[in-house]
Scaffold this motif. Structure first.
Motif, PDB file in Angstrom:
ATOM      1  N   TYR A   7      94.599   7.105  10.639  1.00 33.49           N
ATOM      2  CA  TYR A   7      94.183   7.369   9.480  1.00 33.49           C
ATOM      3  C   TYR A   7      95.228   7.320   8.302  1.00 33.49           C
ATOM      4  O   TYR A   7      95.221   6.836   7.451  1.00 33.49           O
ATOM      5  CB  TYR A   7      93.737   9.030   9.542  1.00 33.49           C
TER       6      TYR A   7
ATOM      7  N   VAL B 294      96.107   3.454   7.491  1.00 30.12           N
ATOM      8  CA  VAL B 294      95.175   2.649   6.655  1.00 30.12           C
ATOM      9  C   VAL B 294      94.968   3.318   5.129  1.00 30.12           C
ATOM     10  O   VAL B 294      94.306   2.756   4.252  1.00 30.12           O
ATOM     11  CB  VAL B 294      93.874   2.523   7.165  1.00 30.12           C
ATOM     12  N   THR B 295      95.546   4.573   4.934  1.00 28.61           N
ATOM     13  CA  THR B 295      95.522   5.298   3.983  1.00 28.61           C
ATOM     14  C   THR B 295      96.836   5.325   3.007  1.00 28.61           C
ATOM     15  O   THR B 295      96.820   5.535   1.912  1.00 28.61           O
ATOM     16  CB  THR B 295      94.840   6.734   3.793  1.00 28.61           C
TER      17      THR B 295
ATOM     18  N   ALA C 254      89.954   5.035  -0.143  1.00 24.96           N
ATOM     19  CA  ALA C 254      88.922   5.985   0.394  1.00 24.96           C
ATOM     20  C   ALA C 254      88.396   6.779  -0.837  1.00 24.96           C
ATOM     21  O   ALA C 254      88.978   6.828  -1.775  1.00 24.96           O
ATOM     22  CB  ALA C 254      89.880   6.891   1.216  1.00 24.96           C
TER      23      ALA C 254
ATOM     24  N   GLY D 258      87.849  10.297  -1.397  1.00 24.74           N
ATOM     25  CA  GLY D 258      88.223  11.644  -0.899  1.00 24.74           C
ATOM     26  C   GLY D 258      88.668  11.315   0.607  1.00 24.74           C
ATOM     27  O   GLY D 258      89.465  10.542   0.796  1.00 24.74           O
ATOM     28  N   ASP D 259      88.206  12.228   1.358  1.00 27.46           N
ATOM     29  CA  ASP D 259      88.255  12.301   2.994  1.00 27.46           C
ATOM     30  C   ASP D 259      87.674  10.963   3.514  1.00 27.46           C
ATOM     31  O   ASP D 259      87.776  10.550   4.579  1.00 27.46           O
ATOM     32  CB  ASP D 259      88.077  13.447   3.481  1.00 27.46           C
TER      33      ASP D 259
ATOM     34  N   LEU E 197      86.844   7.333   4.477  1.00 32.11           N
ATOM     35  CA  LEU E 197      87.539   6.292   4.460  1.00 32.11           C
ATOM     36  C   LEU E 197      86.404   4.997   3.765  1.00 32.11           C
ATOM     37  O   LEU E 197      85.234   5.091   4.161  1.00 32.11           O
ATOM     38  CB  LEU E 197      87.987   5.894   5.652  1.00 32.11           C
TER      39      LEU E 197
END
Lengths: 773, 158
Positions: A16, A19-20, B81, B83-84, B86
């Motif tokens: 996570y 990829v962010t 994204a 917010g949360d 993806l």
């Protein structure tokens, strides 16, 4: 064994963040009041610093601290695996790019301007770049301890007797140029002092090594040196403790502010570390039936200016011992005035394997045998003696028990690979192509190799597992995060042992202040060796949970088990309680939640010793008009014991194949003939293989379950590069009848060799200078 | 230092910034706005780790001045994204292990986004050509290609 977490394609624990863009590497860290450092580097290969004047630079507004050789200890520091032995900054420079001075300033621009104001008077000294020249007694001496190290020798039986018993003796010689780790990430180190406490933020695979060596060198208690190991952005041996780490430490102490040193791509390519340039010879005695009677290997490599390696950390001396009563493996490290050389993925084994495999091929051809047959007859099997670490025990003056091999899937690797590539149809004999179409000649080739799975003598890692009152779990190891997937595989081990979902586990790794001590993440250590400690810590946590459950469920702790997050009495699945309900129960006596914290310090045994094995098969097309070698198919079969996470391991193998084939076909640092300066220190002039250069390698795991490793796992990451060059060279030989025994074999080299019509002699190639000059 | 006042939309948010004339877009993002998800790796414009979208097109943020994006819209990995939640490309990379160390990942994902926005049904070969411009020393290419193709399917609603 039915497994719930091991063997599954669990997503990366930190996927996570990755990829962010939230994952922080050292280059992404910024501290309040932080200064930026730049390093003044030597323009000479070898010189004495007669005078250095920093007054003008100090007067530049924004400059906060400058250090030279006068500001650092007189003592040398030594990297644990001898990748460096020297002062942080000396009054003598030993390669172009060596550190001369460093500046900390309010911005990178100011620091760079200050460098230009430092006046240095050098007295040039004679230099030496060539490995063989450096070994001569009258050569310029690079290291204060001479250029030539005492050799490391692994020896058994009597090789002369072994050669007398041979029907055929072949001798072979190879060379290899210098490869760069070339990770995409950048090296950076931020140091900050709070009173007498030092904190270092750095991307690292050897976190505790940095803490331990730094504390000893600075004469500080280890408790007051905190290293926060951050993810590396690839590493392959580069993100270890390096000399540049000390620069911001001394600058920050002098400036009284945090200091960040971020290396440029050019500095990473030309001043940190690289694979050594080497030459290897093998003398192999063989009986008529293909049985080996004796092997004598001599391996020479240059360590550059500050590398001090005397031991190449090899497993070649253990790979062919099934019938081998007599062996001698000699390793000679040498200093030169080139950028420091040291450990890179597949260290020792890759280049030695290249020579050994070609010697075996020569013998097989002379005996009228195929490459598979001779290897199947001689490779080591479980129970065979393993001697590669004898020199370490001798050096440490430790008693060494007899060691034997734990398991070997080499037989399966060779057979499965042959089946996958269609060996029977495509193998036409030595020097025989499978197909000729105008200037294009196709053929197949193969090679095998091995590498270590950790090393017991590197130390015993510790691991801590905490279970929180909501049933979630924290895992702590001191391992380095270099993208190899360790966070995920170690969590899978905990999940398997503790019977909880892998998603409930969160790891914290490589912060020396909160994590227990671990061996550095080197030598393909984590799955096989660190995993043993993780497994033990998780088992202890489970024991504590079962004890807690025994009151609740009215059963003896040993009769209780945990699976899929449910704690239950064995044989009575209905007598159960969800894991998180149990850990949330308040103890009426204490009025608190239960404390479940488990640590284990555990390693693999001295013996048996695990090695991981691989057989790589390549189908190539050589264009004799251009010298270009195109890989048509590549099959990589690996015995790494049980595969904890197939996706992670597939990425490891593909990565190794790209780096190994890249080295074989083109990757090479080019050194200036007159100065030794690296001429291609960037990704424009130093090409690595990408998605269009090689078809996706076909990866096969044979999973020979190992009796020693965690759930039968062995190592995988490092050795995956080892057999590539030998497999490609054999395929090219079969396609063209020309043998290439010096790495790399670029299109130019292939073209010229094919034109000259003779096999290339390793002695003709000198990789310390631009080849085409 | 000569500065210029710029108006840039970054990840959907309007910024009015005073920026040095020779400031690179990547330095504006990483140093001034602390958007460190965009990575720098090569110093020579050859790795594509710093890829961001400018008005929907993939651009090397190390090879463009901040001045050049005045009045334009920039999307970085931090803005992908919701917010949360993806983006499907991010989800696909997580699921298919289209990454290892994660350093090249933000750039790769931004290139994939530009590709799929322009061509919702790329062939494997088209994906491979786009991805091959990116340096990934961890060799995650096979799984990166798979991740992009699977994301394309999901985005098409298949």
């Amino acid at each position: 064994m039915e497994l719930s977490a091991i063997g599954k394609r669990v997503a990366l624990e930190d996927a996570y963040e990755k990829v962010t863009g939230k994952l922080k590497f050292a280059v992404d860290i910024s501290l309040p009041g932080m200064l930026h450092a730049k390093v003044l580097r030597s323009p000479y290969a070898h010189a004495k610093i007669v005078n250095i004047d920093t007054r003008k630079a100090e007067a530049l507004p924004g400059v906060r601290a400058i250090i030279t050789h006068k500001d650092v200890p007189k003592e040398e520091w030594m990297e644990l695996w001898l990748n460096y032995y020297g002062r942080v900054i000396d009054d003598r420079v030993r390669f172009v790019g060596d550190e001369v001075a460093a500046v900390a300033a309010t911005s990178i621009d100011v620091a760079e301007e200050a460098l230009s104001l430092i006046e240095v008077e050098y007295e040039e000294l004679p230099h030496v770049f060539d490995l063989e020249e450096a070994m001569k007694p009258d050569a310029p001496q690079v290291s204060p301890y001479g250029n030539v190290r005492e050799p490391t020798i692994v020896e058994w039986g009597d090789i002369e007797q072994g050669f007398k018993g041979a029907d055929l003796i072949v001798e072979h010689k190879t060379r290899a140029g210098s490869q760069q780790h070339a990770p995409v990430g950048l090296n950076a180190c931020i140091a900050t002092w709070e009173g007498d406490k030092l904190t270092i933020w750095t991307s690292a695979q050897s976190v505790f090594e940095i803490r331990d060596v730094m504390a000893r060198y600075l004469k500080m208690p280890m408790s007051k040196v905190r290293v926060i190991g951050l993810p590396t952005g690839g590493s392959f041996g580069l993100f270890w403790l390096n000399n540049f780490h000390f620069i911001p430490v001394f600058l920050a102490r002098k400036a009284g502010k945090p200091v960040k040193l971020e290396l440029t791509r050019e500095e990473i390519f030309s001043t940190v570390k690289r694979r050594e340039i080497c030459m290897t010879s093998v003398k192999l005695g063989v009986k008529r039936d293909g049985t080996f009677t004796a092997i004598h290997m001599k391996h020479y490599w240059e360590n550059g200016a500050y590398g001090f390696k005397t031991n190449p950390y090899e497993t070649m001396s253990d790979l062919w011992v099934r019938n081998l009563k007599h062996g001698k493996f000699e390793f000679h490290g040498v200093s030169t005035n080139l950028c420091t050389a040291g450990c890179m993925r597949g260290v020792g084994d890759l280049v030695q394997d290249f020579c050994m495999e070609q010697a075996i091929d020569k013998a097989a051809e002379k005996l009228g045998m195929g490459p598979l047959e001779i290897r199947l007859k001689n490779h080591s099997r479980a129970g065979d003696p393993q001697r590669a670490d004898v020199p370490f025990y001798q050096w440490a003056k430790l008693a060494r028990p007899e060691k034997t091999l734990s398991s070997s899937g080499m037989d399966k690797c060779i057979k499965e690979g042959a089946k996958a590539i269609g060996w029977q149809e495509k193998w036409k004999g030595w020097g025989q192509p499978t197909e000729v179409n105008g200037s294009k000649r196709r053929a197949i080739g193969m090679a095998v190799s091995s590498h270590c799975s950790g090393q017991r003598y590197l130390g015993t890692s510790s691991v801590t597992v905490k279970v929180n009152q909501d049933g979630s779990v924290n895992l702590f190891t001191g391992a380095g995060r270099m993208g190899q997937g360790m966070e995920t595989t170690q969590a899978q081990i905990v999940a398997e042992v503790l019977g909880v979902p892998v998603e409930s586990i969160k790891g914290t790794h490589g912060d020396t202040e909160v994590c227990p001590w671990s061996v550095a993440t080197v030598a393909s250590i984590n799955a096989h060796q660190t995993g043993v400690a993780t497994q033990a810590a998780a088992a202890e946590a489970k024991r504590q949970v079962c004890e807690l459950a025994s009151k609740e469920l009215g059963a003896k702790p040993e009769d209780i088990d945990i699976k899929k997050g449910v704690v239950f009495v064995k044989g009575h699945p209905k007598r159960s309680i969800p894991f998180a309900d149990l850990t949330a129960k308040i103890d009426p006596e204490t009025g608190t939640w239960p404390t479940i914290i488990a640590s284990a310090s555990k390693s693999i045994p001295h013996s048996p010793v695990a090695r991981f094995y691989m057989a790589h098969f390549a189908e190539v097309e050589v264009d004799t008009d251009t010298g270009k070698v195109k890989i048509l198919r590549y099959v990589a079969v690996h015995d790494s014991g049980r595969i904890i996470n197939p996706s992670i391991c597939e990425n490891q193998v593909v990565s190794g194949v790209l780096q190994g084939c890249g080295f074989a076909l083109g990757e090479r640092l080019v050194f200036d003939e007159n100065t030794g300066q690296i001429l291609n220190p960037n990704f424009t002039d130093y090409k690595i293989l990408k998605a269009l250069d090689v078809p996706d390698p076909e990866v096969i795991f044979v999973e020979e379950i190992d009796p020693v490793g965690t759930f039968g796992a062995k190592g995988i990451g490092e050795g995956t590069v080892c057999p590539c060059a030998a497999a490609l060279a054999q395929a090219i030989y079969n396609a063209t009848g020309v043998e290439f025994n010096a790495i790399p074999f670029t299109p130019e080299i292939v073209f010229r060799a094919l034109r000259s019509g003779v096999a290339k002699d390793a002695d003709e190639s000198r990789y310390h200078v631009a080849y085409l000059n | 230092m000569i500065t210029k006042d710029l108006s840039i939309t970054i990840n959907g948010k309007q910024y009015r910034l005073s920026v040095g004339a020779r400031t690179l877009l990547v330095d504006l993002l990483r140093n001034d706005l602390e958007l460190t998800g965009t990575k720098v790796a090569c110093d020579s414009g050859s790795c594509l780790a710093c890829t961001v979208l400018v008005d929907g097109k993939a651009v090397k943020s190390c090879s463009i001045l901040a001045l050049q994006v005045d009045g334009r819209s920039v999307l970085t990995i931090e803005g992908l994204a919701n917010g949360d939640k993806l983006h499907p490309i991010q989800e696909s990379f997580v699921k298919n292990h289209g990454l290892a160390c994660g350093y090249c990942t933000p750039g790769v994902i931004m290139s994939a986004k530009a590709l799929l926005d322009e061509n919702p049904s790329p062939t494997e070969d088209e994906v491979r050509h786009v991805i091959s411009d990116h340096l990934c020393r961890c060799g995650a290419y096979p799984k990166i290609v798979k991740s992009v193709l699977e994301a394309a399917e999901i985005m098409r609603g298949e």
